[in-house]
Write an enzyme that holds these catalytic residues in place. Structure first.
Site, PDB file in Angstrom:
ATOM      1  N   ILE A   1      -2.256   3.385   1.233  1.00 34.69           N
ATOM      2  CA  ILE A   1      -2.773   2.238  -0.166  1.00 34.69           C
ATOM      3  C   ILE A   1      -1.130   2.135  -0.987  1.00 34.69           C
ATOM      4  O   ILE A   1      -0.150   3.684  -1.202  1.00 34.69           O
ATOM      5  CB  ILE A   1      -3.644   3.024  -0.436  1.00 34.69           C
ATOM      6  CG1 ILE A   1      -5.569   3.594   0.472  1.00 34.69           C
ATOM      7  CG2 ILE A   1      -3.920   2.396  -1.809  1.00 34.69           C
ATOM      8  CD1 ILE A   1      -4.930   1.885   1.109  1.00 34.69           C
ATOM      9  N   LYS A   2      -0.734   1.341  -1.532  1.00 33.23           N
ATOM     10  CA  LYS A   2       0.685   2.060  -2.121  1.00 33.23           C
ATOM     11  C   LYS A   2      -0.071   1.704  -3.733  1.00 33.23           C
ATOM     12  O   LYS A   2      -0.416   0.947  -4.438  1.00 33.23           O
ATOM     13  CB  LYS A   2       0.981   0.332  -2.230  1.00 33.23           C
ATOM     14  CG  LYS A   2       2.827   1.055  -2.032  1.00 33.23           C
ATOM     15  CD  LYS A   2       3.105  -0.998  -2.006  1.00 33.23           C
ATOM     16  CE  LYS A   2       4.590  -0.389  -2.017  1.00 33.23           C
ATOM     17  NZ  LYS A   2       6.067  -2.148  -2.009  1.00 33.23           N
TER      18      LYS A   2
END
Ligand code: E4P
Length: 234
Positions: A91-92
């Site tokens: 997850i960015k």
């Protein structure tokens, strides 16, 4: 040093996967918006499908598309729920004071985070301390404001090495071919590169010259052998 593919374009991704060198994929909301798709979730799914098709087993960074940290946490949960069947999902989350809380929460649950949009040493080190698996330093954008991206990457790498943290630096925002080499020299563990640069990266005029010379001499030898066989037969 590892090369990631900085794209949300499925065809571009496939051209890289079929060549086997890609060690990961990074996307962002802007790349998604430019990918000619109409449904975010379906699009990420099609990227995962192509990764599975090539048995790639490489990290795919999917970025939250909100600036509200509470919504980021919620969206991260949705991504994990929806795409968590791909075990290499990251997850960015962009760097920021409240965003660090989201990063730390995800890290505590062993969800790998790529902390993105880092432009400084402090940001990168704080993200790593908060538990980010990757810290993304934006080479081109750091240089846009007159800073030395090489120093930022070098100092971050030195601190990470000394601290024993296992966060890796992803250098993104690559604008020129030379950025790739400079970012490697500066200590980036990973360089995420727009696909348009890859063909250039594996080309060299001396390679073309060598291959052409080998072929020319081989063809000449073949013709000479053929001529001598014809002569002998006559
Ligand atoms: C990296 O993760 C980002 O997606 C990307 O490299 C940003 O690049 P840009 O500065 O060209 O937008």
């Amino acid at each position: 040093m590892k090369l990631f593919v900085d794209t949300a374009d499925v065809k571009e991704l496939e051209t890289c996967l079929e060549r086997g060198f890609a060690c990961g994929v990074t996307t962002n909301p802007m790349l998604i918006a430019r990918a000619n798709c109409t449904d975010f979730r379906e699009h990420i799914r099609s990227m995962i499908d192509v990764l599975i098709k090539y048995d790639a087993k490489i990290p795919l960074s999917v970025e939250v598309n909100t600036t509200d940290p509470a919504k980021m946490a919620h969206q991260s949960e949705e991504f994990v729920h929806e795409f968590g069947d791909y075990p290499y999902l990251n997850i960015k989350i962009p760097i920021g004071w409240n965003e660090l809380k989201v990063i730390a929460q995800l890290a505590r649950r062993n969800v790998p985070v790529n902390c993105t949009c880092c432009m400084s040493y402090n940001q990168a080190v704080m993200a790593a301390r908060a538990g980010a698996r990757y810290v993304s330093l934006f080479w081109g954008r750091i240089r846009d404001v007159g800073y030395d991206a090489g120093s930022v990457v070098r100092q971050t790498r030195e601190s990470l090495d000394k601290s024993g943290l296992d966060s890796e630096i992803i250098v993104g925002s690559i604008r020129h071919l030379v950025d790739v080499n400079e970012a490697i020299q500066a200590g980036g563990h990973i360089i995420t590169v727009p696909p348009k640069f890859f063909p250039q990266m594996c080309a060299h005029p001396k390679t073309d010259e060598a291959v052409a010379q080998f072929m020319t001499e081989f063809r000449a030898w073949e013709q000479a052998v053929q001529a001598s066989q014809i002569k002998r037969a006559a």
